[in-house]
Design an enzyme around this catalytic site. Structure first.
Site, PDB file in Angstrom:
ATOM      1  N   GLY A 177       3.148  -3.131   3.019  1.00 24.31           N
ATOM      2  CA  GLY A 177       4.173  -4.144   3.181  1.00 24.31           C
ATOM      3  C   GLY A 177       3.716  -5.669   3.421  1.00 24.31           C
ATOM      4  O   GLY A 177       2.304  -5.659   3.337  1.00 24.31           O
ATOM      5  N   GLY A 199      15.406 -11.237  -7.856  1.00 23.43           N
ATOM      6  CA  GLY A 199      16.660 -11.992  -7.483  1.00 23.43           C
ATOM      7  C   GLY A 199      17.563 -10.705  -6.644  1.00 23.43           C
ATOM      8  O   GLY A 199      18.538 -10.949  -6.338  1.00 23.43           O
ATOM      9  N   CYS A 256       0.855  -1.236   0.056  1.00 27.49           N
ATOM     10  CA  CYS A 256       0.076  -0.172   0.048  1.00 27.49           C
ATOM     11  C   CYS A 256       0.678   1.337  -0.090  1.00 27.49           C
ATOM     12  O   CYS A 256       1.894   1.273  -0.260  1.00 27.49           O
ATOM     13  CB  CYS A 256      -0.980   0.000   1.406  1.00 27.49           C
ATOM     14  SG  CYS A 256      -1.805  -1.456   1.541  1.00 27.49           S
TER      15      CYS A 256
END
Length: 619
Positions: free
Chosen positions: A75, A361, A2
């Protein structure tokens, strides 16, 4: 995932409309829902991108069951399901947001030590009149804040703070120097005087009663550089493999379609391979290809995609395509950075393919010693006695080297030889520098340059003597280039597309373990040897021994060709700004165009970005 905002102020009356303006500036981060909570001196706002529990029960700001705490959260807490079982709480949703509230209600700030994830959140304590702002250990999620006479402001983005109308747009001239040196500004500073970035692993507390800010550190990578006896190499490989697979598996928890960025390099190949092994679904992978063969990674990415039977998407990019997209990419840049458009492009194409969450990665090089700087710093540490020679002899050697072999590498060696004494921090900072100080002195209208921000920061952490050198380099990389360039770019460019990016290599448990390993286990005699040895089934020789590229764009050719006019206009514009010396700036640009080996594209591109960003402040 968000965007979050907030204001704590006794002076500002209409905080709700102010937070609404801030929310609007974050619309791209959260297209699924919006919320504002306001009470007396506090207003909190959130724009939601639904990833876990897509129902309305995940609406924020979220108030705790006891009514005391109010949360806005950006998160993911990956271990929220196991934490959920630890607390007796009247659950109203299946979100990780509610787990944060439950944990805070039962344990207070200590609960953050139990969270595994990437997060930036704020909790208002209505009883204590205290705002706690928290940022994750690795700095994956951004959190900017500003304290002035009107009160305290915070947000996921700099430009949302500015949208409040109460935070100054004035540039910090020392930070501009920092940006030109390192293509970014080192945390906690930003490019703006009144705006700071919360340090990773930190809780900021602002108490309305006494109008004071205080900080608590709950995690620091500097504390993890303490080597121990890890057992046999076989045991270490198995531990690394287990931690990595656990990290990837945690990051596949989502209620939306997900995929992965695949460059065909070691790191992204390991991530995709682990995803294919632990997921029951076919993985979507995304790769950028170029018309210029020397920059195309398509064969390597295609090899891994076929190996794991992924649903592979190749994004073919021509210079004209990129030039068309570039203005939008730069306008999405919340804080200036010397990198980022590459992530914006791949994020755009990934989102358009129907993906809302992707694994990357990012972090493999920093954790497992993938950069050339690891070997360079190890070599310098072995040759520290060289700095006992008289300074004039070292200066002569440096001048001779640059005369015989002009270029960026020789210029940096010359600067290293000119250090009064050997310093790990200063040697690292010089090695990471783009524009060197003599170049900057000719470009800027100021009598002297500020001290090196990363040098001073690293010195404060006592990194000079603690731990083996490779782990010290890892920490230096993680806390400067990784946090302030790669992670900032990854967040701002992916969230511009409402795409969440997760980074398995930065799981704090994996990072802690690898940082604790002695150098003789990690020494990169071949590319990221420990990582490769730990996952031979995921990393075939064809991938391990390929040229290292990553998501690299052919900037040099583009800036001299199709993008020349675009760059030239902006460099000439920034050269006329008060803090710059026009002649010096145009000289650097001219030398790049003529092929001067000491002025690569990464020395001139930040000037283009900075002018684009600064000119946008007036909008």
């Amino acid at each position: 995932m968000c965007g979050i905002n907030g204001i704590v102020s006794k002076k500002i009356e209409d905080k709700e409309s102010m937070v609404k303006s801030m929310n609007h500036r974050l619309s791209h981060r959260g297209p699924d829902d919006e919320g504002i909570w306001q009470e007396e001196a506090v207003a909190l706002g959130q724009k939601r991108l639904s990833i876990i529990d897509l129902s309305a029960a995940g609406h924020q700001p979220m108030v705790s069951a006891c009514g005391r705490y109010v949360l806005v959260f950006n998160g993911e807490v990956y271990n929220f399901r196991e934490l959920r079982h630890k607390f007796d709480y009247p659950w109203q949703s299946h979100t990780d947001s509610e787990v944060i509230l439950a944990a805070w209600e039962k344990m207070g700030p200590e609960c953050v030590k139990q969270f595994n994830g990437m997060f930036a959140f704020a909790i208002w304590d209505r009883e204590e009149q205290n705002l706690a702002i928290v940022r994750d250990r690795m700095g994956i999620k951004p959190l900017y804040w500003s304290l002035n006479d009107n009160g305290l402001f915070f947000s996921s983005e700099v430009r949302a703070l500015l949208a409040s109308g109460s935070v100054s747009k004035n540039l910090d001239e020392d930070s501009v120097v920092d940006f030109l040196r390192y293509q970014t500004v080192q945390t906690p500073k930003t490019i703006l005087k009144e705006v700071q970035m919360l340090l990773p692993g930190t809780i900021l507390n602002y108490n309305l009663k006494n109008n004071q800010v205080s900080f608590d550190t709950f995690w620091s990578s500097f504390d993890k550089v303490k080597t121990h006896n890890p057992g046999s190499y076989e045991e270490v490989k198995q531990k690394v493999r287990n931690l990595f697979f656990e990290s990837v598996e945690r990051r596949l928890v989502a209620d939306v379609p997900f995929g992965a960025f695949l460059s065909g390099g070691i790191d992204s190949s390991a991530v995709v391979g682990a995803m294919a092994k632990v997921s029951n679904n076919r993985i979507d992978t995304f790769n950028i290809t170029f018309s210029e063969d020397e920059f195309s990674e398509a064969p390597y990415a295609r090899y891994i995609a076929e190996m794991h039977k992924t649903n592979h998407h190749e994004i073919h990019l021509k210079p004209d395509d990129f030039l068309h997209l570039l203005p939008d990419a730069l306008s999405a840049m919340d804080h200036p950075s010397g990198d980022g458009p590459n992530t914006w492009v791949v994020s755009k194409m990934t989102k358009e393919a129907g993906i809302t969450m992707a694994l990357s990665g990012l972090g493999g090089d920093e954790v497992f010693g993938g950069y050339a700087i690891f070997n360079r710093m190890a070599a310098l540490e072995k040759r520290k006695a060289l700095w006992k020679l008289p300074l004039f002899l070292r200066q002569m050697a440096g001048r001779s080297l640059t005369a015989l072999k002009p270029g960026v590498a020789s210029t940096k060696v010359k600067r290293l030889l000119e250090m009064k004494d050997y310093s790990f921090e200063e040697a690292f900072a010089i090695s990471r520098q783009a524009l060197m100080d003599p170049q900057l002195e000719g470009m800027l209208n100021r009598k002297e340059l500020p001290v090196h921000n990363p040098v001073e920061w690293l010195k404060k952490q006592h990194l000079q003597k603690e731990g083996d050198v490779l782990s010290r380099v890892s920490v230096a990389e993680l806390t400067t280039y990784m946090q302030n360039v790669l992670l900032r770019d990854s967040d701002q460019m992916s969230m511009a597309q409402a795409l969440e990016v997760r980074v398995p290599f930065l799981d704090h448990e994996l990072v802690e373990y690898v940082l604790s390993l002695p150098d003789d286990i990690k020494r990169p005699v071949t590319p990221k040897k420990l990582l490769v040895d730990s996952m031979p089934d995921l990393l075939p020789d064809y991938i391990v021994n390929r040229p290292k590229m990553g998501f690299v764009f052919p900037w040099r050719d583009w800036l001299k060709g199709e993008m020349h006019n675009y760059a030239d206009e902006r460099i000439r514009s920034i050269a006329q700004r008060d803090m710059f010396n026009e002649k010096g700036v145009l000289d650097i640009w001219s030398r790049f165009l003529k092929g001067d080996a000491s002025v690569t594209f990464s020395r001139v591109w930040p000037l283009v970005v900075l002018e684009e960003w600064v000119s946008g402040l007036g909008e």
